[in-house]
Design an enzyme around this catalytic site. Structure first.
Site, PDB file in Angstrom:
ATOM      1  CG  ASP A   1      -2.059  -1.275   1.196  1.00  0.00           C
ATOM      2  OD1 ASP A   1      -2.337  -1.543   0.100  1.00  0.00           O
ATOM      3  OD2 ASP A   1      -2.392  -1.781   2.328  1.00  0.00           O
ATOM      4  CD  GLU A   2       4.645  -0.566  -0.191  1.00  0.00           C
ATOM      5  OE1 GLU A   2       3.841  -0.674  -1.249  1.00  0.00           O
ATOM      6  OE2 GLU A   2       5.361  -1.516   0.331  1.00  0.00           O
TER       7      GLU A   2
ATOM      8  CE  LYS B   1       2.340  -2.469  -4.320  1.00  0.00           C
ATOM      9  NZ  LYS B   1       2.172  -1.967  -2.902  1.00  0.00           N
TER      10      LYS B   1
ATOM     11  N   GLY C   1      -4.613  -4.315  -3.812  1.00  0.00           N
ATOM     12  CA  GLY C   1      -5.524  -3.426  -4.193  1.00  0.00           C
ATOM     13  C   GLY C   1      -4.511  -1.941  -4.503  1.00  0.00           C
ATOM     14  CG  HIS C   2      -2.014  -1.870  -6.966  1.00  0.00           C
ATOM     15  ND1 HIS C   2      -0.994  -2.728  -7.746  1.00  0.00           N
ATOM     16  CD2 HIS C   2      -1.695  -2.689  -5.856  1.00  0.00           C
ATOM     17  CE1 HIS C   2      -0.261  -3.659  -7.187  1.00  0.00           C
ATOM     18  NE2 HIS C   2      -0.755  -3.474  -5.889  1.00  0.00           N
TER      19      HIS C   2
ATOM     20  CD  GLN D   1       0.565  -9.127  -2.555  1.00  0.00           C
ATOM     21  OE1 GLN D   1       1.192  -9.730  -3.300  1.00  0.00           O
ATOM     22  NE2 GLN D   1      -0.468  -8.464  -2.937  1.00  0.00           N
TER      23      GLN D   1
ATOM     24  CB  SER E   1       3.674  10.908  -4.572  1.00  0.00           C
ATOM     25  OG  SER E   1       2.190  11.129  -4.631  1.00  0.00           O
TER      26      SER E   1
HETATM   27  P1  GDP Z   1      -0.695   0.453  -3.486  1.00  0.00           P
HETATM   28  O1  GDP Z   1      -1.296  -0.977  -3.150  1.00  0.00           O
HETATM   29  O2  GDP Z   1       0.757   0.299  -3.374  1.00  0.00           O
HETATM   30  O3  GDP Z   1      -1.046   0.620  -4.865  1.00  0.00           O
HETATM   31  O4  GDP Z   1      -1.376   1.605  -2.599  1.00  0.00           O
HETATM   32  P2  GDP Z   1      -2.932   1.706  -2.351  1.00  0.00           P
HETATM   33  O5  GDP Z   1      -3.645   2.037  -3.422  1.00  0.00           O
HETATM   34  O6  GDP Z   1      -3.475   0.518  -1.513  1.00  0.00           O
HETATM   35  O7  GDP Z   1      -2.963   2.860  -1.203  1.00  0.00           O
HETATM   36  C1  GDP Z   1      -2.214   3.970  -1.447  1.00  0.00           C
HETATM   37  C2  GDP Z   1      -3.331   5.103  -1.074  1.00  0.00           C
HETATM   38  O8  GDP Z   1      -2.755   6.362  -1.071  1.00  0.00           O
HETATM   39  C3  GDP Z   1      -4.419   5.288  -2.225  1.00  0.00           C
HETATM   40  O9  GDP Z   1      -5.765   5.766  -1.574  1.00  0.00           O
HETATM   41  C4  GDP Z   1      -3.773   6.447  -3.019  1.00  0.00           C
HETATM   42  O10 GDP Z   1      -4.884   7.036  -3.798  1.00  0.00           O
HETATM   43  C5  GDP Z   1      -3.489   7.104  -1.932  1.00  0.00           C
HETATM   44  N1  GDP Z   1      -2.061   8.042  -2.148  1.00  0.00           N
HETATM   45  C6  GDP Z   1      -1.170   7.792  -3.367  1.00  0.00           C
HETATM   46  N2  GDP Z   1      -0.276   8.605  -3.315  1.00  0.00           N
HETATM   47  C7  GDP Z   1      -0.656   9.399  -2.429  1.00  0.00           C
HETATM   48  C8  GDP Z   1      -0.203  10.666  -1.880  1.00  0.00           C
HETATM   49  O11 GDP Z   1       1.094  11.064  -2.417  1.00  0.00           O
HETATM   50  N3  GDP Z   1      -0.728  11.443  -0.970  1.00  0.00           N
HETATM   51  C9  GDP Z   1      -1.951  10.944  -0.588  1.00  0.00           C
HETATM   52  N4  GDP Z   1      -2.521  11.890   0.349  1.00  0.00           N
HETATM   53  N5  GDP Z   1      -2.548   9.849  -0.983  1.00  0.00           N
HETATM   54  C10 GDP Z   1      -1.930   9.167  -1.825  1.00  0.00           C
HETATM   55  P1  IMO Z   2      -0.885  -4.235  -2.079  1.00  0.00           P
HETATM   56  O1  IMO Z   2      -0.468  -4.819  -3.564  1.00  0.00           O
HETATM   57  C1  IMO Z   2      -0.930  -4.503   2.247  1.00  0.00           C
HETATM   58  C2  IMO Z   2      -1.138  -8.529   3.903  1.00  0.00           C
HETATM   59  C3  IMO Z   2      -2.261  -9.122   4.470  1.00  0.00           C
HETATM   60  C4  IMO Z   2      -1.775 -10.035   5.717  1.00  0.00           C
HETATM   61  C5  IMO Z   2      -0.524 -10.580   4.737  1.00  0.00           C
HETATM   62  C6  IMO Z   2      -1.027 -12.167   4.185  1.00  0.00           C
HETATM   63  O2  IMO Z   2      -2.170  -3.503  -2.189  1.00  0.00           O
HETATM   64  O3  IMO Z   2       0.220  -3.307  -1.549  1.00  0.00           O
HETATM   65  P2  IMO Z   2      -2.584 -12.888   2.057  1.00  0.00           P
HETATM   66  O4  IMO Z   2      -3.941 -12.531   1.537  1.00  0.00           O
HETATM   67  O5  IMO Z   2      -1.779 -12.184   0.908  1.00  0.00           O
HETATM   68  O6  IMO Z   2      -2.262 -14.175   2.264  1.00  0.00           O
HETATM   69  O7  IMO Z   2      -2.281 -12.035   3.210  1.00  0.00           O
HETATM   70  O8  IMO Z   2      -0.391  -9.891   3.551  1.00  0.00           O
HETATM   71  N1  IMO Z   2      -1.597  -8.165   2.375  1.00  0.00           N
HETATM   72  C7  IMO Z   2      -1.274  -6.835   2.065  1.00  0.00           C
HETATM   73  N2  IMO Z   2      -0.972  -5.891   2.450  1.00  0.00           N
HETATM   74  N3  IMO Z   2      -0.959  -4.437   0.697  1.00  0.00           N
HETATM   75  C8  IMO Z   2      -1.348  -5.560  -0.187  1.00  0.00           C
HETATM   76  O9  IMO Z   2      -1.369  -5.458  -1.335  1.00  0.00           O
HETATM   77  C9  IMO Z   2      -1.384  -6.923   0.425  1.00  0.00           C
HETATM   78  N4  IMO Z   2      -1.669  -7.899   0.230  1.00  0.00           N
HETATM   79  C10 IMO Z   2      -1.564  -8.654   1.055  1.00  0.00           C
HETATM   80  O10 IMO Z   2      -3.194  -7.936   5.124  1.00  0.00           O
HETATM   81  O11 IMO Z   2      -1.188  -9.205   6.475  1.00  0.00           O
HETATM   82 MG    MG Z   3      -2.877  -1.421  -1.673  1.00  0.00          MG
END
Ligand code: GDP
Ligand code: IMO
Ligand code: MG
Length: 409
Positions: free
Chosen positions: A13-14, A16, A40-41, A209, A398
């Site tokens: 959830d960085e 990406k 979840g991207h 991840q 960002s």
């Molecule tokens: P991913 O799994 O690495 O693609 O990240 P996620 O989508 O799960 O979580 C990132 C969250 O932060 C999402 O809700 C994005 O819309 C949001 N986001 C991404 N970059 C930024 C940023 O620079 N600032 C803020 N406030 N939100 C961001």
């Molecule tokens: P993105 O791509 C954050 C975590 C789960 C759990 C562990 C194992 O959006 O960054 P799993 O269902 O994969 O066997 O669960 O990994 N986890 C994530 N945490 N972002 C994700 O994906 C994740 N995918 C799995 O919460 O701790």
């Molecule tokens: Mg995510």
């Protein structure tokens, strides 16, 4: 032309998805290489938010080929749902999507087992772990089996022999139907990608991840079941390591994790609420509140090493805009000893004291900043301190969820 890998350098959830969407502008092909719909991207374009679970985040741009590699585990039901969701939003999916014939398939029993056994780790319940278990046990079912009725029947009935819980006949019929629907997307991905490399196409590998969730390099056993680090891009697609030109790590300006497991820099209640609210830190897949904490340079340094990161992208800097003091964990203290390098012993991670450096906050809104030089002085100081501690260059910053809210350094 180039082959670039984008990986998460923390616990997922960085941001990406957002970064892939930006880099995809100049790419021809975007490839997922591991994980499944546990990811979840999020990509925000104008006032529209898209959450991609299985399909590469490049799908929102026109004329890009999006590829799901052999290292991914595919739940066909989730895949078809995602295609439906995208088509409803006006994104056409046809020859712009390709899926490896060798990717393993998530079956209903994987999801049931995951929900039953995954609580201790806090899995997403999507059947990811049990599907990879079958892959490694050499009894998995692959995408190519869905279009070969005999092969599917043989494997499925063998896997479910003696089971009174699952009806092999019903699953067989359901998955044969999926096979008919996904057939047009199936391809020999390794061949396609390697030919594209010869033709000097630009390829972007989209990690899911993060490094600390990697099966080998993460906080085992609190990890996912795939190779989320850069090496996974090769094994998960059939593109050799010599073809990769660059590896980019994505890091949040602080730290989050979802699910169970050690988290040395986790906030106390008040700060937790503050950052979770400001950063909207709720899971994009399960909606679970994410645990939040200070930036942990020990884990990110580990990510720099095991991925061979050439540069990092720092996201969500804006979430720290209202903090008057900001901490960075530079080392852990455990039983009187200092650890600057990531320890394998989970007991150290669970019981260490994080040793912090303190930086002054900037107390200014950064969400409309479009150039590095316009960032507040303390924000620049914070970024350069991170870069120095991690010994890696920062390539992009960002400051908001939208496409435009990012700039190169
Ligand atoms: P991913 O799994 O690495 O693609 O990240 P996620 O989508 O799960 O979580 C990132 C969250 O932060 C999402 O809700 C994005 O819309 C949001 N986001 C991404 N970059 C930024 C940023 O620079 N600032 C803020 N406030 N939100 C961001
Ligand atoms: P993105 O791509 C954050 C975590 C789960 C759990 C562990 C194992 O959006 O960054 P799993 O269902 O994969 O066997 O669960 O990994 N986890 C994530 N945490 N972002 C994700 O994906 C994740 N995918 C799995 O919460 O701790
Ligand atoms: Mg995510």
């Amino acid at each position: 032309m180039s082959c670039r890998v984008v990986v998460g350098a923390q616990w997922g959830d960085e941001g990406k998805g957002k970064i892939i969407d930006i880099l995809a502008r100049d790419a021809d092909i975007i490839v997922r290489y591991q994980g499944g719909n546990n990811a979840g991207h999020t990509v925000v374009i104008g006032d529209k938010e898209f959450i991609l679970h299985l399909i590469p985040s490049g799908i929102l741009r026109k004329n890009k080929l999006c590829v799901i590699g052999n290292g991914v585990v595919v739940d066909p039901e989730a895949l078809l749902r995602e295609i439906g969701m995208l088509e409803e939003k006006g994104i056409k999916i046809d020859s712009n999507l390709m899926i490896s014939e060798s990717a393993h398939v998530i079956l209903p029993y994987h999801k049931v087992i995951d929900k039953r056994r995954g609580a201790q780790i806090g899995t997403t319940g999507r059947g990811i772990g049990p599907c990879y278990i079958d892959k490694m046990a050499r009894c998995g079912i692959r995408m190519i089996d869905l279009v070969n009725p005999e092969s599917l029947k043989k494997k499925l009935y063998a896997n479910l022999e003696g089971s009174s819980e699952f009806d092999a006949g019903q699953i067989y019929n359901e998955y044969l139907e999926y096979g008919k629907k996904v057939k047009k997307y199936l391809a020999n991905v390794s061949q396609v990608l390697n030919k594209a490399i010869v033709k000097k196409k630009d390829i972007l590998f989209e990690g899911a991840q993060g490094t600390l969730l990697d099966i080998d390099h993460g906080t085992y056993p609190y990890v996912t079941s795939s190779s989320a680090t850069a090496g996974g891009a090769s094994t998960g697609t059939g593109v050799g390591p010599t073809r990769i030109d660059k590896v980019i790590g994505v890091v949040k300006a602080y730290t989050t994790r979802v699910g169970e497991g050690p988290f040395p820099t986790e906030f106390e209640k008040v700060l937790m609420e503050k950052i979770r609210t400001k950063g909207r830190e709720f899971g994009a897949t399960t909606g679970r509140p994410r645990r939040c904490g200070w930036f942990d340079a020990v884990i990110v340094k580990h990510a720099v090493t095991v991925n061979g990161l050439d540069e990092i992208v720092v996201t969500k800097l804006d979430v720290l805009d209202e903090m008057d003091k900001i901490k960075i964990c530079a080392a852990y203290k455990y039983k009187g000893k200092e650890y600057k390098d990531f320890p394998a012993d989970i007991d150290i991670l669970e019981n260490c004291e994080p040793l912090y450096e303190e930086c002054g906050g900037w107390m200014k809104d950064t969400t409309s900043v479009t150039r590095y030089k316009d960032l507040p002085g303390n924000a620049k100081k914070y970024l350069s301190r991170l870069s120095k501690l991690l010994n890696v260059k920062i390539g992009m910053v960002s400051v908001g969820s939208k496409r435009e809210q990012a700039f190169r350094i």
